[in-house]
Design an enzyme around this catalytic site. Structure first.
Site, PDB file in Angstrom:
ATOM      1  N   TRP A 214       0.586  -1.236  -0.032  1.00  0.00           N
ATOM      2  CA  TRP A 214       0.155   0.103   0.321  1.00  0.00           C
ATOM      3  C   TRP A 214       0.829   1.157   0.035  1.00  0.00           C
ATOM      4  O   TRP A 214       0.443   2.020  -0.536  1.00  0.00           O
ATOM      5  CB  TRP A 214      -1.009  -0.038   1.213  1.00  0.00           C
ATOM      6  CG  TRP A 214      -1.830  -1.273   1.209  1.00  0.00           C
ATOM      7  CD1 TRP A 214      -1.806  -2.316   2.005  1.00  0.00           C
ATOM      8  CD2 TRP A 214      -2.923  -1.489   0.073  1.00  0.00           C
ATOM      9  NE1 TRP A 214      -2.872  -3.162   1.516  1.00  0.00           N
ATOM     10  CE2 TRP A 214      -3.412  -2.853   0.251  1.00  0.00           C
ATOM     11  CE3 TRP A 214      -3.351  -0.817  -1.050  1.00  0.00           C
ATOM     12  CZ2 TRP A 214      -4.414  -3.359  -0.365  1.00  0.00           C
ATOM     13  CZ3 TRP A 214      -4.118  -1.447  -2.154  1.00  0.00           C
ATOM     14  CH2 TRP A 214      -4.735  -2.530  -1.614  1.00  0.00           C
TER      15      TRP A 214
ATOM     16  N   ASP B 208      -1.605   7.038   6.140  1.00  0.00           N
ATOM     17  CA  ASP B 208      -2.504   6.094   5.737  1.00  0.00           C
ATOM     18  C   ASP B 208      -2.730   5.149   6.971  1.00  0.00           C
ATOM     19  O   ASP B 208      -1.875   4.233   7.195  1.00  0.00           O
ATOM     20  CB  ASP B 208      -2.042   5.526   4.628  1.00  0.00           C
ATOM     21  CG  ASP B 208      -3.156   4.221   4.172  1.00  0.00           C
ATOM     22  OD1 ASP B 208      -4.034   4.163   4.940  1.00  0.00           O
ATOM     23  OD2 ASP B 208      -2.881   3.379   3.052  1.00  0.00           O
TER      24      ASP B 208
ATOM     25  N   LYS C   1     -12.263  -1.688   7.898  1.00  0.00           N
ATOM     26  CA  LYS C   1     -11.466  -2.671   8.418  1.00  0.00           C
ATOM     27  C   LYS C   1     -11.881  -2.305   9.886  1.00  0.00           C
ATOM     28  O   LYS C   1     -12.244  -3.276  10.525  1.00  0.00           O
ATOM     29  CB  LYS C   1     -10.081  -2.558   8.168  1.00  0.00           C
ATOM     30  CG  LYS C   1      -9.711  -2.705   6.643  1.00  0.00           C
ATOM     31  CD  LYS C   1      -8.285  -2.325   6.500  1.00  0.00           C
ATOM     32  CE  LYS C   1      -8.098  -2.313   4.933  1.00  0.00           C
ATOM     33  NZ  LYS C   1      -8.275  -3.679   4.219  1.00  0.00           N
TER      34      LYS C   1
HETATM   35  N1  PMP Z   1      -4.106   1.463   2.495  1.00  0.00           N
HETATM   36  C1  PMP Z   1      -3.869   0.027   3.468  1.00  0.00           C
HETATM   37  C2  PMP Z   1      -3.221   0.157   4.496  1.00  0.00           C
HETATM   38  C3  PMP Z   1      -4.795  -0.889   3.249  1.00  0.00           C
HETATM   39  O1  PMP Z   1      -4.942  -1.978   3.812  1.00  0.00           O
HETATM   40  C4  PMP Z   1      -5.864  -0.848   1.839  1.00  0.00           C
HETATM   41  C5  PMP Z   1      -6.805  -1.836   1.716  1.00  0.00           C
HETATM   42  N2  PMP Z   1      -6.555  -3.048   1.790  1.00  0.00           N
HETATM   43  C6  PMP Z   1      -5.532   0.251   1.264  1.00  0.00           C
HETATM   44  C7  PMP Z   1      -5.009   1.504   1.505  1.00  0.00           C
HETATM   45  C8  PMP Z   1      -6.464   0.637   0.063  1.00  0.00           C
HETATM   46  O2  PMP Z   1      -7.676   0.897   0.541  1.00  0.00           O
HETATM   47  P1  PMP Z   1      -9.065   0.980  -0.481  1.00  0.00           P
HETATM   48  O3  PMP Z   1      -9.452  -0.340  -0.854  1.00  0.00           O
HETATM   49  O4  PMP Z   1     -10.087   1.821   0.561  1.00  0.00           O
HETATM   50  O5  PMP Z   1      -8.696   1.801  -1.467  1.00  0.00           O
END
Ligand code: PMP
Length: 358
Positions: free
Chosen positions: A104, A173, A197
């Site tokens: 990510w 994030d 989450k």
């Molecule tokens: N950042 C992290 C730490 C994540 O775990 C995730 C999704 N698993 C995301 C960003 C992406 O999130 P989204 O699906 O809401 O775009």
């Protein structure tokens, strides 16, 4: 026929607190005096406005936010924030620093590069993202526009255990551990998280941003991507149902004692599980001990065939969502805020039996 609820270890969307779901169920046809559900009335109605205001107040209470903070309910997921943060806060001719701690973070870096110059201040890629590089090892550019970090690495099961103290505005994030522990908000300028989450259902991305930081934002960004627009008015239809659920999850969190109590529970659940992993060599944790996440516990078994048997056997016992991310394999137990200790204990029982029979 009513089915029993599973022990849910899904990485996201993840499990929600049962009382929250029950309350939503009870309000599904008629919300308070609205004569309809919250999904069926105007986002400018008194009822929805009160829900969104209450959700904002919960964030303020839980995190001790001062009036500089704006709380935005946006869409597009954390993935859009990768781009939106850079678009607003990385001006031409400046550099932004990123700490690369997993997939990510890498995606955030790629999106930042669409906008401008990125310096990777530290990375754990070489060791398979098995840890978060200590802050002393971060190499900053000269006068970065901001520093971007990922507080919890959902795929690799690692987390940043501290609130970084950096020489620039800090953007975080926090998608997979937001509100899992108290935060020193003085250290941050912007925090974003997809809700699905730890704080609600999919569909809303929560962005906490300082007004004083927004003053530095690029004045020429498309309206929907301009934080200041969303901070100043309800520009378009927000994800009303998702915000309504977030309000309930935050109220649940406050009622059980807030972030100090939540952290105590999370640490306890994680310790139980990591102690089990460490008890024998059969299960092998993939994260370095100092960086172990208390949200996503990742581990391997002696071989992939056993891992498949483990996942299938667990499912038969009602333990679901344990397959590791497709990019890394193995097992991942996501034990977010709403995952009850009894689910962790059921998983440990299963692990004991599986090892005994192997
Ligand atoms: N950042 C992290 C730490 C994540 O775990 C995730 C999704 N698993 C995301 C960003 C992406 O999130 P989204 O699906 O809401 O775009």
């Amino acid at each position: 026929m009513t089915m029993e609820r599973i022990h849910n270890f899904s990485a996201g969307p993840g499990t929600l607190p049962r009382p929250v779901l029950e309350e939503a169920r009870d309000e599904m046809l008629v919300y308070k005096t609205a004569g309809a559900s919250i999904m069926e009335i105007s986002h400018r109605s008194a009822e929805y406005t009160a829900v969104a205001d209450a959700a904002r107040q919960h964030f303020k209470d839980l995190l001790g936010l001062d009036d500089d903070w704006q709380i935005l309910f946006l869409q597009g997921g954390a993935s859009l924030q990768f781009y939106q943060t850079a678009l607003n806060f990385l001006p031409a001719g400046r550099t932004a620093d990123y700490v690369d701690t997993g997939e990510w973070s890498s995606k955030a870096i790629q999106q930042g590069q669409f906008v401008g110059t990125v310096n990777v201040a530290a990375s754990s890629e070489e060791t398979g993202y098995d840890h978060v590089p200590p802050q002393a090892s971060w190499v900053h550019s000269e006068n970065p526009a901001y520093v971007h970090v990922t507080s919890n690495n959902t795929i690799y099961g690692t987390r940043m255990t501290w609130d970084p103290d950096v020489p620039a505005p800090l953007i975080c994030d926090a998608s997979s551990d937001f509100l899992a522990r108290p935060l020193d908000m003085n250290r941050y300028s912007l925090i974003y998280a997809g809700a699905q989450k730890n704080i609600g259902p999919a569909g809303v991305t929560v962005v906490l941003v300082r007004s004083s930081f927004m003053e530095r934002a690029n004045p020429n960004v498309p309206t929907m991507l301009d934080y200041r627009v969303h901070a100043s008015k309800l520009f378009n239809t927000p994800p009303v149902f998702a915000v309504y659920m977030v309000e309930k999850v935050l109220r649940w969190l406050k009622d059980l004692g807030g972030l100090v109590e939540m952290e105590r529970r999370n640490d306890q659940k994680a310790r139980l599980l990591y102690d089990r992993l460490d008890r024998t060599d059969f299960y092998r944790g993939t994260a370095q001990t100092a960086s172990r996440s208390n949200m996503n516990v990742t581990f391997r078994l002696p071989d992939e065939a056993m891992e498949s048997a483990f996942i299938a056997g667990a499912k038969k016992k009602g333990l679901v969502g344990l397959k590791g991310h497709r990019s890394v394999g193995g097992i991942r137990a996501s034990i977010y805020n709403a995952c009850d200790r009894s689910s962790v204990e059921a998983l440990i029982d299963f692990m004991d039996g599986f090892e005994r029979d192997a």
